[in-house]
Design an enzyme around this catalytic site. Structure first.
Site, PDB file in Angstrom:
ATOM      1  N   HIS A   1    -107.112 -20.902 -36.319  1.00 60.09           N
ATOM      2  CA  HIS A   1    -106.452 -21.631 -37.398  1.00 60.09           C
ATOM      3  C   HIS A   1    -107.137 -21.245 -38.703  1.00 60.09           C
ATOM      4  O   HIS A   1    -108.355 -21.046 -38.721  1.00 60.09           O
ATOM      5  CB  HIS A   1    -106.640 -23.154 -37.241  1.00 60.09           C
TER       6      HIS A   1
ATOM      7  N   CYS B   1    -110.566 -30.423 -38.955  1.00 64.60           N
ATOM      8  CA  CYS B   1    -109.527 -30.619 -37.940  1.00 64.60           C
ATOM      9  C   CYS B   1    -109.213 -32.103 -37.748  1.00 64.60           C
ATOM     10  O   CYS B   1    -108.096 -32.464 -37.395  1.00 64.60           O
ATOM     11  CB  CYS B   1    -109.968 -30.061 -36.599  1.00 64.60           C
TER      12      CYS B   1
HETATM   13  N1  ARG Z   1    -107.783 -27.862 -29.162  1.00 65.51           N
HETATM   14  C1  ARG Z   1    -107.069 -27.807 -30.404  1.00 65.51           C
HETATM   15  C2  ARG Z   1    -106.164 -26.613 -30.444  1.00 65.51           C
HETATM   16  O1  ARG Z   1    -106.549 -25.577 -29.980  1.00 65.51           O
HETATM   17  C3  ARG Z   1    -108.008 -27.811 -31.559  1.00 65.51           C
HETATM   18  C4  ARG Z   1    -107.331 -27.946 -32.879  1.00 65.51           C
HETATM   19  C5  ARG Z   1    -108.274 -27.888 -34.018  1.00 65.51           C
HETATM   20  N2  ARG Z   1    -107.643 -28.214 -35.227  1.00 65.51           N
HETATM   21  C6  ARG Z   1    -107.715 -27.508 -36.354  1.00 65.51           C
HETATM   22  N3  ARG Z   1    -107.185 -27.998 -37.429  1.00 65.51           N
HETATM   23  N4  ARG Z   1    -108.253 -26.308 -36.383  1.00 65.51           N
HETATM   24  O2  ARG Z   1    -105.041 -26.675 -30.902  1.00 65.51           O
END
Ligand code: ARG
Length: 288
Positions: free
Chosen positions: A186, A280
């Site tokens: 991300h 996150c």
């Molecule tokens: N386990 C989640 C995923 O892989 C973690 C998300 C983390 N969120 C973020 N904004 N980077 O989607």
């Protein structure tokens, strides 16, 4: 040597120069990790065979929430739903600019139900201008507003076509950035916005051409080491003065201090097992 205010003078601290940064009060949405666990793997950090401790996750999350409140921010909460262990990562729930809400549409089936759950919260809390997205996008995981420019990640999660959709919907320029390292899946794992025109990022997480674009837009950016990126040091929240980030990102903490920010290190080690940290857990409600 005269003190300057961060809000009107966007320079960074040169040797011997004092910088005064100004915080602005934010309205944030968070989701308690009451059903947190790692039961599937959709990023390289998630190892379902490794045990997680729900009470530690909750305590760490509560200290982050309390810290935001102590800094003067307004924290709203959405009820977590059973069966959605990643719902704690509120940043992924939507993108909000000028009170307009672009819903999230998740890439993985495990997180699909979070999109409508977050949108229902917005509907119930007075947000009238809501769009159910046509293309896959994981909210502020991949959309970060810097001033009036929306920085937009793609490569692993958010579909590039969503960038056009976001530009149409919000009416602000969108800059597409290609992520190339699966550990930084991300945008908010590889880049953090510090003020309207300052960011910090990990160059190797981006394609060569996106690195050029970032250098062009932010020539004075803080560049993170791999070490700091790997402890999710870039998964940070800034109110313009205070920068909340994982405490193990020691080089970034130093660098931020030198530039006149007030870094605040926190421990979210339990949530890191799911590949998430400070940012996150934090969705910004920009009311416009
Ligand atoms: N386990 C989640 C995923 O892989 C973690 C998300 C983390 N969120 C973020 N904004 N980077 O989607």
């Amino acid at each position: 040597m005269s003190p300057r205010t961060g809000s009107t003078d966007h320079g960074y601290a040169r040797a011997g120069e004092a910088v005064t940064r100004t915080a602005t009060r934010r309205r944030l949405l968070m989701c308690a990790p009451r059903h947190f666990d790692v039961t599937y793997s959709i990023n390289p950090w998630m190892a379902p065979e490794k045990p997680t401790d729900g009470s530690v996750a909750l305590a760490q999350w509560e200290s982050l929430r309390d810290l935001y409140r102590a800094l003067g921010h307004v924290v709203e909460v959405i009820d977590p739903l059973p069966g959605l262990p990643d719902m704690v990562f509120a940043a992924n729930g939507a993108t909000v600019v000028d009170g307009r809400v672009l819903g999230a549409r998740f890439r993985s089936v495990e997180r699909t139900a979070e999109g409508p759950a977050y949108l229902a919260w917005f509907r119930d809390h007075g947000f009238g201008d809501i769009r159910w997205p046509e293309h896959v996008n994981e909210g502020e995981g991949d959309y970060l507003l810097a001033g009036r420019t929306l920085l937009a990640g793609t490569g692993f999660r958010t579909d590039r076509r969503s960038h056009v959709e976001a530009q149409d919907f919000f009416g602000v320029p969108v800059v597409s950035l290609d992520l190339v390292d699966p550990r930084f899946y991300h945008l908010d794992t590889a880049l953090a916005v510090l003020s309207d025109d300052e960011v910090m990022y990990y160059p190797a997480a981006f394609s060569e051409s996106s690195r050029k674009v970032l250098r062009e837009l932010f020539p004075d950016a803080i560049l993170a080491t791999e070490e700091d990126a790997l402890v999710f040091g870039l998964n940070a929240f800034s109110d313009g003065r205070h920068v909340v980030l994982p405490q193990s990102a020691v080089h970034l903490i130093d660098e931020l201090r030198q530039r006149g920010f007030e870094p605040i290190g926190v421990d979210l080690s339990e949530l890191l097992k799911a590949g998430g940290s400070v940012k996150c857990c934090t969705l910004e409600l920009r009311n416009g």
